[in-house]
Motif scaffolding. Structure first.
Motif, mmCIF file in Angstrom:
data_model
loop_
_atom_site.group_PDB
_atom_site.id
_atom_site.type_symbol
_atom_site.label_atom_id
_atom_site.label_comp_id
_atom_site.label_asym_id
_atom_site.label_seq_id
_atom_site.Cartn_x
_atom_site.Cartn_y
_atom_site.Cartn_z
ATOM 1 N N GLU A 70 -6.106 -7.377 -18.459
ATOM 2 C CA GLU A 70 -4.932 -6.786 -19.059
ATOM 3 C C GLU A 70 -4.927 -5.242 -18.614
ATOM 4 N N ASN A 71 -4.143 -4.625 -18.021
ATOM 5 C CA ASN A 71 -3.941 -3.369 -17.684
ATOM 6 C C ASN A 71 -5.260 -2.775 -16.835
ATOM 7 N N THR A 72 -5.519 -3.574 -15.956
ATOM 8 C CA THR A 72 -6.374 -3.371 -14.818
ATOM 9 C C THR A 72 -5.930 -3.335 -13.242
ATOM 10 N N VAL A 73 -6.636 -2.664 -12.597
ATOM 11 C CA VAL A 73 -6.489 -2.581 -11.148
ATOM 12 C C VAL A 73 -7.848 -2.763 -10.248
ATOM 13 N N ALA A 74 -7.392 -3.492 -9.108
ATOM 14 C CA ALA A 74 -8.336 -3.529 -7.974
ATOM 15 C C ALA A 74 -7.700 -3.613 -6.845
ATOM 16 N N LEU A 75 -8.402 -2.572 -6.000
ATOM 17 C CA LEU A 75 -8.004 -2.447 -4.488
ATOM 18 C C LEU A 75 -8.922 -2.441 -3.588
ATOM 19 N N TRP A 76 -8.559 -2.968 -2.552
ATOM 20 C CA TRP A 76 -9.517 -3.239 -1.266
ATOM 21 C C TRP A 76 -9.094 -2.413 -0.108
ATOM 22 N N TYR A 82 -5.272 0.885 4.967
ATOM 23 C CA TYR A 82 -4.401 1.008 3.651
ATOM 24 C C TYR A 82 -5.241 0.269 2.553
ATOM 25 N N LEU A 83 -4.806 0.356 1.342
ATOM 26 C CA LEU A 83 -5.377 -0.127 0.216
ATOM 27 C C LEU A 83 -4.227 -1.178 -0.301
ATOM 28 N N SER A 84 -5.262 -2.569 -0.689
ATOM 29 C CA SER A 84 -4.430 -3.727 -1.304
ATOM 30 C C SER A 84 -4.995 -4.401 -2.097
ATOM 31 N N GLY A 85 -4.170 -4.852 -3.069
ATOM 32 C CA GLY A 85 -4.906 -5.496 -4.336
ATOM 33 C C GLY A 85 -3.721 -5.744 -5.207
ATOM 34 N N ARG A 120 1.199 -7.438 -7.012
ATOM 35 C CA ARG A 120 0.519 -7.040 -5.599
ATOM 36 C C ARG A 120 1.088 -5.614 -5.290
ATOM 37 N N ILE A 121 0.009 -4.901 -5.199
ATOM 38 C CA ILE A 121 0.508 -3.497 -4.730
ATOM 39 C C ILE A 121 -0.397 -3.135 -3.307
ATOM 40 N N THR A 122 0.340 -2.417 -2.436
ATOM 41 C CA THR A 122 0.052 -1.706 -1.272
ATOM 42 C C THR A 122 0.142 -0.465 -1.073
ATOM 43 N N LEU A 123 -0.932 0.478 -0.727
ATOM 44 C CA LEU A 123 -0.611 1.725 -0.821
ATOM 45 C C LEU A 123 -1.246 2.087 0.800
ATOM 46 N N PHE A 124 -0.357 3.090 1.153
ATOM 47 C CA PHE A 124 -0.322 3.576 2.574
ATOM 48 C C PHE A 124 -0.666 5.083 2.368
ATOM 49 N N ALA A 125 -1.657 5.663 3.281
ATOM 50 C CA ALA A 125 -1.939 7.103 3.340
ATOM 51 C C ALA A 125 -0.541 7.760 4.088
ATOM 52 N N ASN A 126 -0.111 8.823 3.248
ATOM 53 C CA ASN A 126 1.161 9.317 3.698
ATOM 54 C C ASN A 126 0.671 10.386 4.866
ATOM 55 N N GLU A 127 1.719 10.269 5.617
ATOM 56 C CA GLU A 127 1.528 11.065 7.085
ATOM 57 C C GLU A 127 1.662 12.443 6.859
ATOM 58 N N ILE A 175 4.996 -2.143 -4.654
ATOM 59 C CA ILE A 175 4.587 -3.159 -5.700
ATOM 60 C C ILE A 175 5.499 -4.620 -5.367
ATOM 61 N N GLU A 176 4.928 -5.531 -5.276
ATOM 62 C CA GLU A 176 5.547 -6.865 -5.409
ATOM 63 C C GLU A 176 5.656 -7.382 -6.686
ATOM 64 N N ILE A 177 6.869 -7.507 -7.260
ATOM 65 C CA ILE A 177 7.039 -8.217 -8.714
ATOM 66 C C ILE A 177 7.122 -9.705 -8.402
ATOM 67 N N PRO A 178 6.302 -10.071 -9.274
ATOM 68 C CA PRO A 178 6.153 -11.758 -9.258
ATOM 69 C C PRO A 178 7.626 -12.399 -9.622
ATOM 70 N N ASP A 179 7.809 -13.703 -9.473
ATOM 71 C CA ASP A 179 9.082 -14.383 -9.797
ATOM 72 C C ASP A 179 9.106 -14.459 -11.050
ATOM 73 N N ALA A 180 10.324 -14.220 -11.806
ATOM 74 C CA ALA A 180 10.219 -14.619 -13.318
ATOM 75 C C ALA A 180 10.664 -16.345 -13.404
#
Length: 64
Positions: free
Chosen positions: A9-15, A25-28, A38-45, A58-63
């Motif tokens: 609950e309320n945790t984050v893990a990125l690779w 990029y970071l994904s996790g 699911r979250i994906t982060l890209f460095a801003n140019e 952020i990919e929101i899971p299917d309800a």
């Protein structure tokens, strides 16, 4: 020896990953209320104090 229990609950893990283009990029997964997002982060140019360091999605899971 005691056994620790962990909650997702309320945790984050990125690779850090590398795209085919060579950009990194970071994904996790972000868990909010034990729901995985699911979250994906890209460095801003754009580099300025008024711009964010990372942009992402952020990919929101299917309800269900």
């Amino acid at each position: 020896m005691s056994t620790k229990t962990y909650s997702n609950e309320n945790t984050v893990a990125l690779w850090e990953k590398t795209a085919k283009s060579g950009n990194t990029y970071l994904s996790g997964t972000v868990y909010v209320g034990n729901v995985p997002y699911r979250i994906t982060l890209f460095a801003n140019e754009a580099t300025s104090e008024t711009h964010p360091v990372y942009k992402g999605k952020i990919e929101i899971p299917d309800a269900k």
